[in-house]
Design a protein around this motif. Structure first.
Motif, mmCIF file in Angstrom:
data_model
loop_
_atom_site.group_PDB
_atom_site.id
_atom_site.type_symbol
_atom_site.label_atom_id
_atom_site.label_comp_id
_atom_site.label_asym_id
_atom_site.label_seq_id
_atom_site.Cartn_x
_atom_site.Cartn_y
_atom_site.Cartn_z
ATOM 1 N N ILE A 1 0.797 -0.887 -0.264
ATOM 2 C CA ILE A 1 -0.487 0.041 0.018
ATOM 3 C C ILE A 1 1.132 1.373 0.069
ATOM 4 O O ILE A 1 1.339 1.311 0.870
ATOM 5 C CB ILE A 1 -0.864 -0.116 1.689
ATOM 6 C CG1 ILE A 1 -1.987 -1.499 1.209
ATOM 7 C CG2 ILE A 1 -1.578 1.099 1.073
ATOM 8 C CD1 ILE A 1 -2.461 -1.319 2.547
ATOM 9 N N LYS A 2 0.471 2.524 -0.716
ATOM 10 C CA LYS A 2 1.300 3.374 -0.949
ATOM 11 C C LYS A 2 0.835 4.519 -0.139
ATOM 12 O O LYS A 2 -1.207 4.563 -0.473
ATOM 13 C CB LYS A 2 1.431 3.978 -2.598
ATOM 14 C CG LYS A 2 2.454 2.714 -3.585
ATOM 15 C CD LYS A 2 2.173 3.834 -5.129
ATOM 16 C CE LYS A 2 3.331 3.080 -5.524
ATOM 17 N NZ LYS A 2 3.396 3.923 -7.298
ATOM 18 N N GLY A 3 1.064 5.318 0.484
ATOM 19 C CA GLY A 3 0.470 6.040 1.476
ATOM 20 C C GLY A 3 1.210 7.639 0.752
ATOM 21 O O GLY A 3 2.716 7.670 0.990
ATOM 22 N N ILE B 1 -3.332 9.945 2.205
ATOM 23 C CA ILE B 1 -4.591 9.531 1.165
ATOM 24 C C ILE B 1 -3.411 7.988 0.603
ATOM 25 O O ILE B 1 -2.482 8.279 0.558
ATOM 26 C CB ILE B 1 -4.495 10.047 -0.634
ATOM 27 C CG1 ILE B 1 -5.770 11.048 0.251
ATOM 28 C CG2 ILE B 1 -5.920 8.803 -0.962
ATOM 29 C CD1 ILE B 1 -6.067 12.039 -1.159
ATOM 30 N N TYR B 2 -4.143 6.809 1.167
ATOM 31 C CA TYR B 2 -3.190 5.638 0.643
ATOM 32 C C TYR B 2 -4.401 4.633 -0.250
ATOM 33 O O TYR B 2 -4.852 5.116 -0.751
ATOM 34 C CB TYR B 2 -3.474 4.662 2.411
ATOM 35 C CG TYR B 2 -4.507 4.023 2.554
ATOM 36 C CD1 TYR B 2 -5.313 2.760 1.798
ATOM 37 C CD2 TYR B 2 -5.401 4.535 3.259
ATOM 38 C CE1 TYR B 2 -6.360 2.596 2.399
ATOM 39 C CE2 TYR B 2 -6.143 3.895 3.925
ATOM 40 C CZ TYR B 2 -6.841 2.777 3.561
ATOM 41 O OH TYR B 2 -8.105 2.044 3.701
ATOM 42 N N ALA C 1 -2.183 1.761 7.744
ATOM 43 C CA ALA C 1 -1.955 3.128 6.988
ATOM 44 C C ALA C 1 -3.573 4.303 7.772
ATOM 45 O O ALA C 1 -2.579 5.246 7.836
ATOM 46 C CB ALA C 1 -2.885 3.140 5.520
ATOM 47 N N GLU C 2 -3.921 3.241 8.665
ATOM 48 C CA GLU C 2 -5.360 3.661 9.260
ATOM 49 C C GLU C 2 -4.756 4.714 10.657
ATOM 50 O O GLU C 2 -4.654 5.709 10.687
ATOM 51 C CB GLU C 2 -6.562 3.621 8.772
ATOM 52 C CG GLU C 2 -7.171 3.393 7.613
ATOM 53 C CD GLU C 2 -8.526 2.245 7.902
ATOM 54 O OE1 GLU C 2 -8.700 1.558 9.145
ATOM 55 O OE2 GLU C 2 -9.347 2.351 6.652
ATOM 56 N N GLN C 3 -3.518 4.252 10.771
ATOM 57 C CA GLN C 3 -3.576 4.271 12.578
ATOM 58 C C GLN C 3 -2.522 5.333 12.005
ATOM 59 O O GLN C 3 -2.093 6.169 13.261
ATOM 60 C CB GLN C 3 -2.961 2.903 12.661
ATOM 61 C CG GLN C 3 -4.047 2.285 13.568
ATOM 62 C CD GLN C 3 -3.153 0.803 13.585
ATOM 63 O OE1 GLN C 3 -2.237 0.489 13.725
ATOM 64 N NE2 GLN C 3 -3.599 0.647 14.626
ATOM 65 N N ALA C 4 -1.196 5.227 10.900
ATOM 66 C CA ALA C 4 -0.879 6.349 10.938
ATOM 67 C C ALA C 4 -1.522 7.678 9.828
ATOM 68 O O ALA C 4 -0.976 8.882 10.121
ATOM 69 C CB ALA C 4 0.292 5.693 9.556
ATOM 70 N N GLY C 5 -2.792 7.676 10.268
ATOM 71 C CA GLY C 5 -3.713 9.292 10.101
ATOM 72 C C GLY C 5 -3.860 8.717 8.410
ATOM 73 O O GLY C 5 -4.340 10.269 7.575
ATOM 74 N N PHE C 6 -3.393 7.899 7.465
ATOM 75 C CA PHE C 6 -3.799 7.969 6.124
ATOM 76 C C PHE C 6 -5.267 7.238 5.798
ATOM 77 O O PHE C 6 -6.039 6.973 6.702
ATOM 78 C CB PHE C 6 -2.907 7.046 5.334
ATOM 79 C CG PHE C 6 -1.971 7.933 5.075
ATOM 80 C CD1 PHE C 6 -1.115 8.237 3.804
ATOM 81 C CD2 PHE C 6 -1.046 7.605 6.696
ATOM 82 C CE1 PHE C 6 0.024 8.420 3.654
ATOM 83 C CE2 PHE C 6 0.475 8.086 5.799
ATOM 84 C CZ PHE C 6 0.828 8.990 4.967
#
Length: 274
Positions: A229-231, A240-241, A264-269
């Motif tokens: 997955i790309k952030g 956005i990821y 990704a969501e935990q990192a704010g994306f």
């Protein structure tokens, strides 16, 4: 007459060099240049000691083993100083993170021409496999596997210990991050991998008592994430990821890579809207 006396005195000074007549040497006046030259010479010496041979990759067997064509002959090459989990072992089967390690090696080496730094002392293991450090475009495959937490430092046998300190330092950083094989407590040990710890960690409800930590890692120099997955952070600061099957995945340059959407969501994306 006075000029003759002065010249004679100068000559004596140069011949006998008493303390009062000491002159700066050429070497002292160019200390910085000499130091730089010595560094360049050391770098060239190090490069000359790394004797590389080119080989065409025929097949990636798993994370730490490949087949190549070398000097017109097919050879099985075992990467030195690292061990990845198994993917199709006759007794051990598929081990956790084995497929991920294999996927990374496939991504790096499929159909490529690699440089091999052959092992010393005959350069073969007991199975007849060629032992080598493997490089693709100057990039160490061993280091990439260790960096992603997809291999452990192992099979450290003299005389093939050249990069063991560097590899252990990279492994230590992956352990600190708790990624890949290091996300499961006591899974990777000195004697190999222990999938049984995953089963033993289940509680009565059948759920793991402590789930592996979600992982993230840095993209390569081109902003790619090895199929993960790309952030991406937009010019407006939006995080956005993009999943591998998203419309704009291939043209997206990542600032961060993630193994899962949850990470990704935990990192704010947030997920892209496409």
């Amino acid at each position: 007459m006075n000029q003759l006396i002065i010249k004679a005195a100068a000559c004596c000074c140069l011949l006998f060099l008493p303390a009062g007549c000491a002159v700066p040497s050429a070497s002292n006046s160019h200390t910085g240049n000499d130091s730089q030259s010595a560094k360049v010479s050391a770098d060239k010496s190090d490069q000359s000691q790394r004797k590389l041979v080119s080989a065409k990759v025929i097949k990636v067997i798993d994370g730490d083993t490949i087949k190549v064509r070398l000097n017109g002959k097919e050879e099985t090459v075992r990467l030195l100083l690292v061990d990845t989990p198994e993917t199709h072992h006759p007794r051990l089967g598929v081990q956790p993170y084995g497929p991920e390690a294999s996927q990374l090696t496939h991504h790096l080496l499929d159909g490529k021409t690699v440089d091999l730094e052959l092992g010393l002392g005959g350069g073969r293991d007991k199975y007849g496999r060629l032992l080598a450090y493997v490089y693709i475009d100057g990039q160490s495959v061993e280091e990439e596997l260790l960096k992603r937490g997809l291999a452990r430092v192992a099979y450290v046998y003299p005389p093939n210990t050249k990069y063991v300190d560097e590899y252990r330092a990279i492994q230590k950083e992956a352990q600190r991050k708790g990624i890949g094989i290091w996300s499961i407590e006591n899974y990777a040990r000195k004697d190999g991998y222990h999938p049984e710890v995953i089963k033993s960690n289940k509680n009565r409800a059948g759920k793991p008592q402590s789930a592996p930590r979600e992982s993230s890692f840095e993209p390569d120099k081109n902003g790619n994430c090895d199929g993960e997955i790309k952030g991406n952070i937009s010019s407006r600061g939006e995080k956005i990821y993009h999943l591998p099957n998203d419309r704009f995945y291939k043209i997206t340059k990542a600032e961060k890579c993630f193994a899962t959407e949850k990470a990704a969501e935990q990192a704010g994306f947030r997920a892209t809207k496409n």
